[in-house]
Scaffold this active site. Structure first.
Site, PDB file in Angstrom:
ATOM      1  N   GLU A 104      36.372 -74.206  18.757  1.00 24.89           N
ATOM      2  CA  GLU A 104      36.490 -75.547  19.155  1.00 24.89           C
ATOM      3  C   GLU A 104      38.041 -76.035  18.839  1.00 24.89           C
ATOM      4  O   GLU A 104      38.479 -75.458  18.009  1.00 24.89           O
ATOM      5  CB  GLU A 104      35.547 -76.633  18.650  1.00 24.89           C
ATOM      6  CG  GLU A 104      34.217 -76.227  18.860  1.00 24.89           C
ATOM      7  CD  GLU A 104      32.925 -77.175  18.427  1.00 24.89           C
ATOM      8  OE1 GLU A 104      32.179 -77.722  19.069  1.00 24.89           O
ATOM      9  OE2 GLU A 104      32.966 -77.727  17.209  1.00 24.89           O
TER      10      GLU A 104
ATOM     11  N   CYS B 225      44.636 -79.731  17.288  1.00 22.31           N
ATOM     12  CA  CYS B 225      44.045 -79.287  15.937  1.00 22.31           C
ATOM     13  C   CYS B 225      43.526 -77.819  16.307  1.00 22.31           C
ATOM     14  O   CYS B 225      42.467 -77.884  17.155  1.00 22.31           O
ATOM     15  CB  CYS B 225      43.051 -79.961  15.114  1.00 22.31           C
ATOM     16  SG  CYS B 225      42.206 -79.051  13.702  1.00 22.31           S
TER      17      CYS B 225
ATOM     18  N   CYS C  50      33.949 -68.835   9.875  1.00 21.04           N
ATOM     19  CA  CYS C  50      34.929 -68.693   8.562  1.00 21.04           C
ATOM     20  C   CYS C  50      33.847 -68.106   7.547  1.00 21.04           C
ATOM     21  O   CYS C  50      32.956 -68.219   7.275  1.00 21.04           O
ATOM     22  CB  CYS C  50      35.429 -70.116   8.372  1.00 21.04           C
ATOM     23  SG  CYS C  50      36.437 -70.204   6.880  1.00 21.04           S
TER      24      CYS C  50
ATOM     25  N   CYS D 156      33.041 -73.138   2.354  1.00 20.51           N
ATOM     26  CA  CYS D 156      33.076 -74.528   1.881  1.00 20.51           C
ATOM     27  C   CYS D 156      31.782 -75.221   2.196  1.00 20.51           C
ATOM     28  O   CYS D 156      31.380 -75.408   3.230  1.00 20.51           O
ATOM     29  CB  CYS D 156      34.223 -75.221   2.498  1.00 20.51           C
ATOM     30  SG  CYS D 156      35.967 -74.287   2.220  1.00 20.51           S
TER      31      CYS D 156
ATOM     32  N   CYS E 254      31.397 -78.183   5.082  1.00 22.83           N
ATOM     33  CA  CYS E 254      32.140 -77.942   6.271  1.00 22.83           C
ATOM     34  C   CYS E 254      31.119 -77.027   7.060  1.00 22.83           C
ATOM     35  O   CYS E 254      30.613 -76.010   6.532  1.00 22.83           O
ATOM     36  CB  CYS E 254      33.199 -76.963   6.157  1.00 22.83           C
ATOM     37  SG  CYS E 254      33.874 -76.320   7.582  1.00 22.83           S
TER      38      CYS E 254
ATOM     39  N   CYS F 118      37.091 -83.333  10.869  1.00 21.78           N
ATOM     40  CA  CYS F 118      37.404 -82.141   9.745  1.00 21.78           C
ATOM     41  C   CYS F 118      35.851 -81.920   9.453  1.00 21.78           C
ATOM     42  O   CYS F 118      35.124 -82.802   9.108  1.00 21.78           O
ATOM     43  CB  CYS F 118      38.218 -82.552   8.806  1.00 21.78           C
ATOM     44  SG  CYS F 118      39.992 -82.605   9.236  1.00 21.78           S
TER      45      CYS F 118
HETATM   46  S1  SF4 Z   1      36.787 -76.092   5.363  1.00 20.57           S
HETATM   47 FE1  SF4 Z   1      35.631 -74.810   6.825  1.00 20.57          FE
HETATM   48  S2  SF4 Z   1      36.940 -73.849   8.240  1.00 20.57           S
HETATM   49 FE2  SF4 Z   1      38.196 -74.623   6.323  1.00 20.57          FE
HETATM   50  S3  SF4 Z   1      38.205 -72.633   4.998  1.00 20.57           S
HETATM   51 FE3  SF4 Z   1      36.512 -74.009   4.383  1.00 20.57          FE
HETATM   52  S4  SF4 Z   1      34.859 -73.122   5.504  1.00 20.57           S
HETATM   53 FE4  SF4 Z   1      36.442 -72.345   6.324  1.00 20.57          FE
END
Ligand code: SF4
Length: 324
Positions: free
Chosen positions: A73, A86, A93, A97, A100, A317
């Protein structure tokens, strides 16, 4: 082979990039022979914009299918006079986090330089057809941790900021990172553009809760940013905090952040973003963003509060994810 060599002149190569920058298909300006030659050797990857969704504030999310079927995306954020794009750097990933949605995918693969740049090409085309302001800023804040894909991101940055390439001014490019290790931060040496540190919490135990893969103390990471930026004319570090209710938005968190940067030679600019809600990850957006901002300002820091964009289309975000 350089594009100018391939097309037989620097002027033709410039004309091709001018078309790309304007959001048009460069093939339409080339004679049939050159078109064939370019198509044959071009490393431009196959892609298709599968879906475009626009939030009420104009933020537009592109779902892009890559040649191997992987999906990513990319988000266009229009302002009055410019559009910010962006871009993603990975499919998924690995940083985990907790707030996220991308982290729920795990890491599927890195994007190539070309796949990173095609997001800009696609965005410029969408900006042109949807009459959005010109694309001026590029932020590496989409899916993925840019420093986990260092070589491809480094190459993409060089082409992105090359006047003969995509021609985006280095001061309009920001790479956002959780800073996986001090070495990873130092390894960005020579990259054009600005660095933004996704700190999220200065207290190590809170940071570890939010970013379970964080293995280094905020202080050790700060030292690596100081070393990395030491030669800069005006060493500036942008520090991002996604504010989460009851986790990192208390007076003690503002004090810890202020303490962490006390005495640094860097110009520190905090950027607060109330966490984007509704992603089912068990965290809630903070109602105390303004208090945090005032606290950090009272400690003498520059601090801005980012207006959430694109929430209703899950383009904000922490909301980027490809469901299986
Ligand atoms: S915020 Fe999401 S995309 Fe960014 S480093 Fe953390 S897990 Fe990865």
């Amino acid at each position: 082979m350089e594009l100018s060599e391939l097309l037989g002149s620097a002027a033709r190569a410039k004309a091709v990039f001018a078309e790309v920058r304007a959001g048009r298909d460069p093939m339409r300006t080339l004679e049939p022979g050159l078109k064939q030659r370019l198509a044959k050797v071009s490393r431009a990857p196959d892609f298709a914009v599968e879906e475009t969704s626009t939030a009420t504030d104009g933020t537009t999310k592109l779902r892009i299918r890559l040649g191997d079927g992987a999906r990513i995306e990319t988000v266009l954020i229009p302002e009055r006079a410019r559009t910010t794009v962006c871009v993603s750097t990975q499919v998924g990933c690995i940083r985990g986090c907790g707030f996220c949605l991308t982290s729920t995918m795990g890491l599927l693969r890195n994007l190539s330089t070309e796949e990173i740049l095609l997001q800009l090409v696609a965005s410029r085309r969408v900006a042109r057809t949807c009459a959005l302001p010109n694309v001026r800023n590029v932020v590496f804040m989409g899916m993925g941790e840019p420093l986990d894909n260092r070589d491809e991101v480094g190459r993409a940055l060089a082409i992105l900021t090359d006047n003969e390439g995509h021609g985006v001014g280095a001061r309009h490019v920001t790479v956002s990172t959780v800073a996986p290790t001090p070495a990873a931060v130092l390894n960005t040496s020579g990259w054009p553009g600005q660095l933004a540190w996704s700190l999220h919490a200065a207290r190590p135990e809170v940071r570890k809760r939010l970013i379970p893969t964080a293995r280094h103390s905020p202080r050790a990471l700060l030292e690596s940013f100081e070393a990395r930026l030491s030669g800069a004319r005006r060493p500036t570090l942008f520090v991002e905090i996604a504010l989460i209710d009851g986790i990192n938005d208390q007076p003690i968190d503002a004090d810890a952040a202020a303490d962490l940067f006390r005495g640094t030679k860097l110009e520190v600019r905090f950027n607060l973003l109330p966490m984007n809600p509704g992603n089912g990850l068990g965290f809630q957006t903070s109602p105390r963003a303004s208090q945090m901002k005032r606290s950090l300002q009272a400690h003498g820091y520059f601090c801005s509060l980012r207006r959430p964009r694109g929430r209703d289309e899950h383009a904000a975000c922490g909301q980027l994810v490809i469901q299986p």
